[in-house]
Design a protein around this motif. Structure first.
Motif, PDB file in Angstrom:
ATOM      1  N   GLN A 145      16.390  44.614  50.836  1.00 60.57           N
ATOM      2  CA  GLN A 145      17.451  43.579  50.740  1.00 60.57           C
ATOM      3  C   GLN A 145      17.094  42.621  49.609  1.00 60.57           C
ATOM      4  OE1 GLN A 145      20.356  42.735  52.276  1.00 60.57           O
ATOM      5  NE2 GLN A 145      20.353  44.710  53.282  1.00 60.57           N
ATOM      6  N   PRO A 146      17.989  41.997  48.881  1.00 63.15           N
ATOM      7  CA  PRO A 146      19.455  42.182  48.963  1.00 63.15           C
ATOM      8  C   PRO A 146      19.880  43.432  48.189  1.00 63.15           C
ATOM      9  CG  PRO A 146      18.951  40.604  47.250  1.00 63.15           C
ATOM     10  CD  PRO A 146      17.629  41.011  47.843  1.00 63.15           C
ATOM     11  N   GLU A 147      21.166  43.574  47.947  1.00 67.02           N
ATOM     12  CA  GLU A 147      21.688  44.776  47.265  1.00 67.02           C
ATOM     13  C   GLU A 147      21.645  44.619  45.755  1.00 67.02           C
ATOM     14  OE1 GLU A 147      24.833  45.894  50.845  1.00 67.02           O
ATOM     15  OE2 GLU A 147      25.528  45.570  48.793  1.00 67.02           O
ATOM     16  N   GLY A 148      21.425  43.373  45.304  1.00 70.73           N
ATOM     17  CA  GLY A 148      21.394  43.196  43.856  1.00 70.73           C
ATOM     18  C   GLY A 148      20.904  41.806  43.492  1.00 70.73           C
ATOM     19  N   TYR A 149      20.899  41.525  42.190  1.00 71.34           N
ATOM     20  CA  TYR A 149      20.328  40.266  41.696  1.00 71.34           C
ATOM     21  C   TYR A 149      21.348  39.608  40.767  1.00 71.34           C
ATOM     22  CZ  TYR A 149      17.396  37.418  38.554  1.00 71.34           C
ATOM     23  OH  TYR A 149      16.865  36.434  37.786  1.00 71.34           O
ATOM     24  N   HIS A 150      21.704  38.350  41.106  1.00 73.82           N
ATOM     25  CA  HIS A 150      22.642  37.603  40.260  1.00 73.82           C
ATOM     26  C   HIS A 150      21.855  36.985  39.104  1.00 73.82           C
ATOM     27  CE1 HIS A 150      26.253  37.817  42.811  1.00 73.82           C
ATOM     28  NE2 HIS A 150      25.404  37.843  43.802  1.00 73.82           N
ATOM     29  N   ASP A 175      13.387  29.661  41.662  1.00 73.17           N
ATOM     30  CA  ASP A 175      14.119  29.418  40.400  1.00 73.17           C
ATOM     31  C   ASP A 175      14.570  30.698  39.716  1.00 73.17           C
ATOM     32  OD1 ASP A 175      13.665  26.724  40.778  1.00 73.17           O
ATOM     33  OD2 ASP A 175      11.735  26.783  39.696  1.00 73.17           O
ATOM     34  N   MET A 176      14.974  31.713  40.477  1.00 77.14           N
ATOM     35  CA  MET A 176      15.357  32.973  39.821  1.00 77.14           C
ATOM     36  C   MET A 176      16.852  33.095  39.616  1.00 77.14           C
ATOM     37  SD  MET A 176      13.211  35.316  38.852  1.00 77.14           S
ATOM     38  CE  MET A 176      13.489  37.035  39.282  1.00 77.14           C
ATOM     39  N   ILE A 177      17.649  32.309  40.330  1.00 78.29           N
ATOM     40  CA  ILE A 177      19.109  32.451  40.191  1.00 78.29           C
ATOM     41  C   ILE A 177      19.665  31.152  39.611  1.00 78.29           C
ATOM     42  CG2 ILE A 177      21.268  32.818  41.429  1.00 78.29           C
ATOM     43  CD1 ILE A 177      19.681  34.426  43.485  1.00 78.29           C
ATOM     44  N   VAL A 178      20.357  31.269  38.483  1.00 79.80           N
ATOM     45  CA  VAL A 178      20.953  30.095  37.810  1.00 79.80           C
ATOM     46  C   VAL A 178      22.342  29.860  38.396  1.00 79.80           C
ATOM     47  CG1 VAL A 178      21.801  29.208  35.614  1.00 79.80           C
ATOM     48  CG2 VAL A 178      19.642  30.481  35.686  1.00 79.80           C
ATOM     49  N   ASP A 179      22.571  28.628  38.862  1.00 82.62           N
ATOM     50  CA  ASP A 179      23.896  28.311  39.417  1.00 82.62           C
ATOM     51  C   ASP A 179      24.753  27.454  38.488  1.00 82.62           C
ATOM     52  OD1 ASP A 179      22.748  28.134  42.867  1.00 82.62           O
ATOM     53  OD2 ASP A 179      23.786  29.726  41.752  1.00 82.62           O
ATOM     54  N   ASP A 239       6.012  24.759  63.163  1.00 76.99           N
ATOM     55  CA  ASP A 239       5.724  25.490  61.913  1.00 76.99           C
ATOM     56  C   ASP A 239       4.654  26.530  62.176  1.00 76.99           C
ATOM     57  OD1 ASP A 239       3.406  23.018  60.597  1.00 76.99           O
ATOM     58  OD2 ASP A 239       3.513  24.205  62.434  1.00 76.99           O
ATOM     59  N   GLY A 240       4.453  26.819  63.483  1.00 74.82           N
ATOM     60  CA  GLY A 240       3.485  27.894  63.770  1.00 74.82           C
ATOM     61  C   GLY A 240       2.091  27.495  63.337  1.00 74.82           C
ATOM     62  N   GLY A 241       1.906  26.188  63.122  1.00 72.33           N
ATOM     63  CA  GLY A 241       0.527  25.781  62.779  1.00 72.33           C
ATOM     64  C   GLY A 241       0.192  26.055  61.336  1.00 72.33           C
ATOM     65  N   ILE A 242       1.183  26.540  60.549  1.00 67.92           N
ATOM     66  CA  ILE A 242       0.863  26.836  59.143  1.00 67.92           C
ATOM     67  C   ILE A 242       1.151  25.601  58.299  1.00 67.92           C
ATOM     68  CG2 ILE A 242       1.408  28.367  57.229  1.00 67.92           C
ATOM     69  CD1 ILE A 242       2.661  30.218  59.254  1.00 67.92           C
ATOM     70  N   PRO A 243       0.235  25.251  57.411  1.00 72.65           N
ATOM     71  CA  PRO A 243       0.539  24.076  56.557  1.00 72.65           C
ATOM     72  C   PRO A 243       1.690  24.440  55.635  1.00 72.65           C
ATOM     73  CG  PRO A 243      -1.512  25.133  55.879  1.00 72.65           C
ATOM     74  CD  PRO A 243      -1.083  25.802  57.153  1.00 72.65           C
ATOM     75  N   ARG A 244       2.853  23.933  55.869  1.00 73.33           N
ATOM     76  CA  ARG A 244       4.041  24.291  55.094  1.00 73.33           C
ATOM     77  C   ARG A 244       4.193  23.343  53.902  1.00 73.33           C
ATOM     78  NH1 ARG A 244       5.846  29.090  55.466  1.00 73.33           N
ATOM     79  NH2 ARG A 244       6.263  29.856  57.516  1.00 73.33           N
ATOM     80  N   LEU A 245       4.676  23.929  52.847  1.00 76.37           N
ATOM     81  CA  LEU A 245       4.996  23.077  51.702  1.00 76.37           C
ATOM     82  C   LEU A 245       6.426  22.618  51.822  1.00 76.37           C
ATOM     83  CD1 LEU A 245       3.481  25.216  48.847  1.00 76.37           C
ATOM     84  CD2 LEU A 245       2.550  23.175  49.890  1.00 76.37           C
ATOM     85  N   ARG A 246       6.717  21.473  51.222  1.00 74.53           N
ATOM     86  CA  ARG A 246       8.120  21.053  51.228  1.00 74.53           C
ATOM     87  C   ARG A 246       8.912  22.089  50.446  1.00 74.53           C
ATOM     88  NH1 ARG A 246       5.580  16.691  49.802  1.00 74.53           N
ATOM     89  NH2 ARG A 246       6.300  16.761  47.642  1.00 74.53           N
ATOM     90  N   PRO A 247      10.137  22.406  50.877  1.00 76.00           N
ATOM     91  CA  PRO A 247      10.923  23.384  50.133  1.00 76.00           C
ATOM     92  C   PRO A 247      11.080  22.903  48.697  1.00 76.00           C
ATOM     93  CG  PRO A 247      12.165  22.562  52.060  1.00 76.00           C
ATOM     94  CD  PRO A 247      10.895  21.833  52.028  1.00 76.00           C
ATOM     95  N   GLY A 248      11.165  23.880  47.784  1.00 75.33           N
ATOM     96  CA  GLY A 248      11.376  23.467  46.385  1.00 75.33           C
ATOM     97  C   GLY A 248      10.071  23.134  45.721  1.00 75.33           C
ATOM     98  N   MET A 249       8.960  23.318  46.450  1.00 72.47           N
ATOM     99  CA  MET A 249       7.668  23.029  45.799  1.00 72.47           C
ATOM    100  C   MET A 249       7.370  24.088  44.736  1.00 72.47           C
ATOM    101  SD  MET A 249       6.134  20.333  46.718  1.00 72.47           S
ATOM    102  CE  MET A 249       4.376  20.575  46.553  1.00 72.47           C
ATOM    103  N   GLN A 258      20.812  24.006  37.351  1.00 70.86           N
ATOM    104  CA  GLN A 258      20.695  24.214  38.796  1.00 70.86           C
ATOM    105  C   GLN A 258      20.216  25.635  39.025  1.00 70.86           C
ATOM    106  OE1 GLN A 258      24.572  23.063  40.393  1.00 70.86           O
ATOM    107  NE2 GLN A 258      23.586  22.624  42.337  1.00 70.86           N
ATOM    108  N   ARG A 259      19.119  25.789  39.810  1.00 74.91           N
ATOM    109  CA  ARG A 259      18.607  27.140  40.084  1.00 74.91           C
ATOM    110  C   ARG A 259      18.240  27.261  41.555  1.00 74.91           C
ATOM    111  NH1 ARG A 259      14.341  28.196  35.346  1.00 74.91           N
ATOM    112  NH2 ARG A 259      13.792  26.030  35.729  1.00 74.91           N
ATOM    113  N   ARG A 260      18.142  28.488  42.077  1.00 76.76           N
ATOM    114  CA  ARG A 260      17.727  28.686  43.476  1.00 76.76           C
ATOM    115  C   ARG A 260      16.878  29.959  43.563  1.00 76.76           C
ATOM    116  NH1 ARG A 260      21.897  32.315  45.540  1.00 76.76           N
ATOM    117  NH2 ARG A 260      23.696  32.234  44.135  1.00 76.76           N
ATOM    118  N   PRO A 261      16.146  30.097  44.680  1.00 72.52           N
ATOM    119  CA  PRO A 261      15.245  31.248  44.776  1.00 72.52           C
ATOM    120  C   PRO A 261      16.005  32.558  44.989  1.00 72.52           C
ATOM    121  CG  PRO A 261      14.761  29.587  46.479  1.00 72.52           C
ATOM    122  CD  PRO A 261      16.027  29.183  45.832  1.00 72.52           C
TER     123      PRO A 261
END
Lengths: 114, 232
Positions: free
Chosen positions: A31-36, A105-109, B76-86, A83-86
């Protein structure tokens, strides 16, 4: 950001989708089926370069690098992602383990002028 | 980009549409493989069956629910999580067992981890899941040994030994994070688990060969971030 459409030559977001089945990758990427793989292209009007407000934007480091390497570039500006997202992938690795990961940062929005 | 062109995408528009598409697909392949630290696309010789994968995912979810703190507490299951977007890449890896040598009272299982994991990631959590098929009522002790190759690589040494009690058909779990981190640190890519039972059950893990009860290791890892100097 502006999505590219019609014959505008302005800085905009060009959408491009890579279908994993088409390139023969669907056996190892579950998954997924492709990459934007969207990208930014187009011209940035000259008057956009060096706008006082830009100093406060996070593009300052990039602009300073350009200035440092290429003084006359300061009269131009670039069309870059704003703007980017994973990209989330579920795939087989070389040991046939199943791996899930988010590549940052692999998908540019959206795109904009520096 | 052709020489003299200002930015990577600028030269694209000068190409014919089919050439543009080929360039972009080559770029997509290269960027995905490089981000996954893969030199080339893997060739899948042993795809995991859907049954084994679904069972593993179900087990992992049940395990997280069992170990979740009371409602209202952050989970968090005890895992040290990073803030999203790190921007740090995290991995969840499922490695299914391959059967090794066995006797009437013992069996060896092998779990492989790729080179990409060694050196570039830190193991946050790793759990071994085993399904017991007990032969009858009562308590049946099982010795679980984690083996690692000795420096010469010819023999194995016991890294840890745990005694578990099997009373009924059940999934048991064992923390193997330290064993895997040490293995990867030594440059080895294979974790060997030996199961031995006190009395003659037959092979202690008849279920090894059944898809829905195939033993597996679930690893959560995070890419090591290069040492960064913060300029203030």
């Amino acid at each position: 950001g502006i999505d590219c459409s019609g014959d505008s030559r302005m800085c905009c977001l060009k959408e491009f989708f890579v279908d994993f089945k088409e390139i023969g990758w669907e056996d190892w990427i579950i998954q997924p089926e492709g990459y934007h793989m969207n990208y930014c292209a187009g011209l940035c009007p000259l008057h956009m370069a060096g706008i006082p407000g830009l100093a406060a934007s996070f593009h300052t480091a990039v602009l300073n690098l350009i200035k440092a390497n290429n003084a006359d570039a300061a009269v131009d500006s670039c069309c870059v992602p704003t703007q980017r997202r994973p990209l989330s992938l579920l795939y087989y690795d070389r040991d046939s383990n199943i791996v899930k990961t988010d590549i940052p940062d692999m998908i540019v929005d959206a795109c904009g002028c520096t | 980009a052709p020489k003299g062109v200002w930015c990577p995408a600028c030269g694209l528009s000068a190409l014919a549409p089919t050439a543009q598409r080929d360039v972009l697909i080559a770029l997509a392949k290269q960027s995905i493989l490089s981000k996954l630290h893969l030199p080339d696309r893997p060739n899948i010789t042993q795809p995991t069956s859907r049954g084994a994968l679904l069972t593993a995912l179900h087990r992992m979810r049940a395990q997280r629910v069992d170990t979740a703190p009371p409602p209202g507490m952050p989970h968090d299951g005890g895992i040290p999580r990073l803030r999203p977007g790190m921007g740090v890449q995290e991995y969840e890896i499922l490695s299914f067992a391959e059967s090794g040598s066995s006797t009437s009272r013992s069996v060896r299982l092998h779990f492989h981890f790729t080179r990409e994991l060694a050196g570039s990631t830190e193991i946050l959590q790793a759990t071994l899941y085993l399904f017991w098929a007990v032969p009858g009522p009562g308590t049946h002790p099982v010795i679980v040994r984690l083996l690692q190759p000795d420096p010469a690589g010819l023999n194995t040494t016991v890294a840890s030994e745990t005694r578990l009690e099997a009373q009924r058909d059940v999934w048991a779990t064992l923390d193997v994070a330290q064993a895997i981190q040490s293995l990867l640190g030594q440059g080895s890519q294979r974790l060997t688990v030996e199961l031995e039972v006190a009395e003659d059950w037959g092979s202690p893990l008849l279920a090894v060969h059944s898809d829905s009860h195939r033993p597996f290791v679930a690893v959560q890892a995070r890419a090591r971030t290069p040492h960064r100097v913060q300029r203030r």
